[in-house]
Write an enzyme that holds these catalytic residues in place. Sequence first.
Site, PDB file in Angstrom:
ATOM      1  N   HIS A  67      16.326 -15.122 -26.133  1.00 31.00           N
ATOM      2  CA  HIS A  67      16.379 -13.824 -25.434  1.00 31.00           C
ATOM      3  C   HIS A  67      16.527 -14.066 -23.935  1.00 31.00           C
ATOM      4  O   HIS A  67      15.755 -14.796 -23.338  1.00 31.00           O
ATOM      5  CB  HIS A  67      15.100 -13.032 -25.737  1.00 31.00           C
ATOM      6  CG  HIS A  67      15.196 -11.570 -25.424  1.00 31.00           C
ATOM      7  ND1 HIS A  67      15.561 -11.090 -24.179  1.00 31.00           N
ATOM      8  CD2 HIS A  67      14.974 -10.467 -26.193  1.00 31.00           C
ATOM      9  CE1 HIS A  67      15.555  -9.759 -24.210  1.00 31.00           C
ATOM     10  NE2 HIS A  67      15.210  -9.360 -25.426  1.00 31.00           N
ATOM     11  N   TYR A  70      14.668 -10.237 -18.602  1.00 29.85           N
ATOM     12  CA  TYR A  70      14.896  -8.809 -18.317  1.00 29.85           C
ATOM     13  C   TYR A  70      15.579  -8.606 -16.964  1.00 29.85           C
ATOM     14  O   TYR A  70      16.162  -7.565 -16.705  1.00 29.85           O
ATOM     15  CB  TYR A  70      13.564  -8.048 -18.315  1.00 29.85           C
ATOM     16  CG  TYR A  70      12.841  -8.065 -19.638  1.00 29.85           C
ATOM     17  CD1 TYR A  70      13.544  -7.883 -20.827  1.00 29.85           C
ATOM     18  CD2 TYR A  70      11.466  -8.248 -19.692  1.00 29.85           C
ATOM     19  CE1 TYR A  70      12.879  -7.881 -22.038  1.00 29.85           C
ATOM     20  CE2 TYR A  70      10.794  -8.247 -20.906  1.00 29.85           C
ATOM     21  CZ  TYR A  70      11.496  -8.067 -22.075  1.00 29.85           C
ATOM     22  OH  TYR A  70      10.838  -8.063 -23.271  1.00 29.85           O
ATOM     23  N   HIS A 107      19.838  -7.656 -22.947  1.00 25.98           N
ATOM     24  CA  HIS A 107      19.876  -6.210 -22.731  1.00 25.98           C
ATOM     25  C   HIS A 107      21.127  -5.935 -21.905  1.00 25.98           C
ATOM     26  O   HIS A 107      21.266  -6.499 -20.823  1.00 25.98           O
ATOM     27  CB  HIS A 107      18.633  -5.748 -21.969  1.00 25.98           C
ATOM     28  CG  HIS A 107      17.361  -5.942 -22.731  1.00 25.98           C
ATOM     29  ND1 HIS A 107      16.127  -5.582 -22.238  1.00 25.98           N
ATOM     30  CD2 HIS A 107      17.133  -6.446 -23.975  1.00 25.98           C
ATOM     31  CE1 HIS A 107      15.190  -5.845 -23.134  1.00 25.98           C
ATOM     32  NE2 HIS A 107      15.772  -6.389 -24.197  1.00 25.98           N
ATOM     33  N   GLU A 142      21.764  -6.066 -27.260  1.00 25.82           N
ATOM     34  CA  GLU A 142      20.643  -5.399 -27.922  1.00 25.82           C
ATOM     35  C   GLU A 142      20.778  -3.875 -27.783  1.00 25.82           C
ATOM     36  O   GLU A 142      21.153  -3.377 -26.725  1.00 25.82           O
ATOM     37  CB  GLU A 142      19.310  -5.877 -27.324  1.00 25.82           C
ATOM     38  CG  GLU A 142      18.105  -5.245 -28.021  1.00 25.82           C
ATOM     39  CD  GLU A 142      16.780  -5.917 -27.678  1.00 25.82           C
ATOM     40  OE1 GLU A 142      16.780  -6.981 -27.034  1.00 25.82           O
ATOM     41  OE2 GLU A 142      15.741  -5.339 -28.055  1.00 25.82           O
ATOM     42  N   HIS A 211      15.423  -6.598 -34.422  1.00 21.42           N
ATOM     43  CA  HIS A 211      14.077  -6.663 -33.843  1.00 21.42           C
ATOM     44  C   HIS A 211      13.238  -5.640 -34.588  1.00 21.42           C
ATOM     45  O   HIS A 211      13.541  -4.443 -34.562  1.00 21.42           O
ATOM     46  CB  HIS A 211      14.104  -6.319 -32.347  1.00 21.42           C
ATOM     47  CG  HIS A 211      14.593  -7.437 -31.491  1.00 21.42           C
ATOM     48  ND1 HIS A 211      14.978  -7.250 -30.183  1.00 21.42           N
ATOM     49  CD2 HIS A 211      14.732  -8.754 -31.751  1.00 21.42           C
ATOM     50  CE1 HIS A 211      15.344  -8.423 -29.675  1.00 21.42           C
ATOM     51  NE2 HIS A 211      15.204  -9.351 -30.608  1.00 21.42           N
ATOM     52  N   ASP A 224      10.640   3.125 -25.183  1.00 19.12           N
ATOM     53  CA  ASP A 224      10.548   1.676 -25.368  1.00 19.12           C
ATOM     54  C   ASP A 224       9.137   1.130 -25.192  1.00 19.12           C
ATOM     55  O   ASP A 224       8.874   0.324 -24.310  1.00 19.12           O
ATOM     56  CB  ASP A 224      11.531   0.946 -24.426  1.00 19.12           C
ATOM     57  CG  ASP A 224      11.613  -0.545 -24.745  1.00 19.12           C
ATOM     58  OD1 ASP A 224      10.996  -0.995 -25.737  1.00 19.12           O
ATOM     59  OD2 ASP A 224      12.295  -1.264 -23.988  1.00 19.12           O
ATOM     60  N   HIS A 226       6.603  -0.739 -27.792  1.00 23.57           N
ATOM     61  CA  HIS A 226       6.484  -1.241 -29.162  1.00 23.57           C
ATOM     62  C   HIS A 226       5.070  -1.047 -29.697  1.00 23.57           C
ATOM     63  O   HIS A 226       4.103  -1.163 -28.952  1.00 23.57           O
ATOM     64  CB  HIS A 226       6.804  -2.736 -29.210  1.00 23.57           C
ATOM     65  CG  HIS A 226       8.171  -3.068 -28.700  1.00 23.57           C
ATOM     66  ND1 HIS A 226       8.693  -4.328 -28.761  1.00 23.57           N
ATOM     67  CD2 HIS A 226       9.139  -2.304 -28.126  1.00 23.57           C
ATOM     68  CE1 HIS A 226       9.909  -4.330 -28.243  1.00 23.57           C
ATOM     69  NE2 HIS A 226      10.200  -3.118 -27.843  1.00 23.57           N
ATOM     70  N   GLU A 256       8.569  -8.127 -32.556  1.00 28.64           N
ATOM     71  CA  GLU A 256       8.198  -8.112 -31.126  1.00 28.64           C
ATOM     72  C   GLU A 256       7.057  -7.126 -30.959  1.00 28.64           C
ATOM     73  O   GLU A 256       7.044  -6.322 -30.025  1.00 28.64           O
ATOM     74  CB  GLU A 256       9.373  -7.649 -30.273  1.00 28.64           C
ATOM     75  CG  GLU A 256      10.603  -8.510 -30.336  1.00 28.64           C
ATOM     76  CD  GLU A 256      11.754  -7.906 -29.545  1.00 28.64           C
ATOM     77  OE1 GLU A 256      12.034  -6.706 -29.702  1.00 28.64           O
ATOM     78  OE2 GLU A 256      12.352  -8.635 -28.756  1.00 28.64           O
TER      79      GLU A 256
HETATM   80 ZN    ZN Z   1      11.657  -3.066 -26.304  1.00 29.36          ZN
HETATM   81 FE    FE Z   2      13.891  -5.909 -28.769  1.00 27.83          FE
HETATM   82 FE    FE Z   3      14.878  -7.216 -25.920  1.00 23.66          FE
END
Ligand code: ZN
Ligand code: FE
Ligand code: FE
Length: 278
Positions: A67, A70, A107, A142, A211, A224, A226, A256
């Site tokens: 990944h 960010y 992302h 994603e 995910h 967003d 989780h 995640e």
């Molecule tokens: Zn997320």
């Molecule tokens: Fe994700």
């Molecule tokens: Fe992600």
Amino acid sequence: MFWIGCHLSAAKGYLAMGKTAKRIGANTFQFFTRNPRGGSVKALDLEDIAAYRAFAKENGFGKILAHAPYTLNACAADARVLAFARQVMQEDLERLAHLPEAMYNFHPGSHVKQGEEIGIVKIADMLNCVLTEEIQTKVLLETMAGKGTEVGRTFEQLAAILARVERKEQMGVCLDTCHVFDGGYDIVSDWEGVLRQFDEIIGLESLCAVHLNDSKNPLGSRKDRHACLGEGTIGHMAIAEVICHPKLRDVPFLLETPNELEGYAREIAWLRTIRKGE
Ligand code: ZN
Ligand code: FE
Ligand code: FE
């Protein structure tokens, strides 16, 4: 084959992640290529990579997911931020050349005030610049929740990016269940319908990873956040349907959820009872 894993800390290297994954019942995992909120990167440890690859082969591990941080914004307005994104992506992909089992997920980006059309063009331009013949790694966009000015909330936006990328065979999509639900796709009452839309707009052959997250917020909230499986607005029933879809039998599922290792182990054990015998 049921490929199931979770996000793990990369602090102790690849072999350590492989061993941790095995201990909690996983046969794949995800990790950050570098500090998710920064950019610094550790020196490549080729011995560790070789040891991981031998371990993964012995233990029948599947594809793993790297990944991107960010801080990588492939459609930033600021030239320096954009240059940083390109450098990170280039460097990450060069490093992943040593790990053919890994796919690279990022992302798509936030367009800030430029508008989604410019965002889409910039993201595709970045990919066209970074994806050269030498790079074999599969690169995944994603699906995003659409908070702020995130690009990639709708399947149409993702399809528009993919349509502009020259090396299409190297691209794919990672569907995040929390993100699509927060983004307005009702996977709880109509998973089949959401997948059909995905297929019509993007193509199911592009769905390379999922995910697996529950969500703290309602459908379409664009938040967003989780949640652990069964503790959010998506719930156990819908999660079970997600992992049991006949067209997703060989797609890796990565948790995640806000868990420590024991929590991940419990979730994986539960998911395995749903996909029993695989
Ligand atoms: Zn997320
Ligand atoms: Fe994700
Ligand atoms: Fe992600």
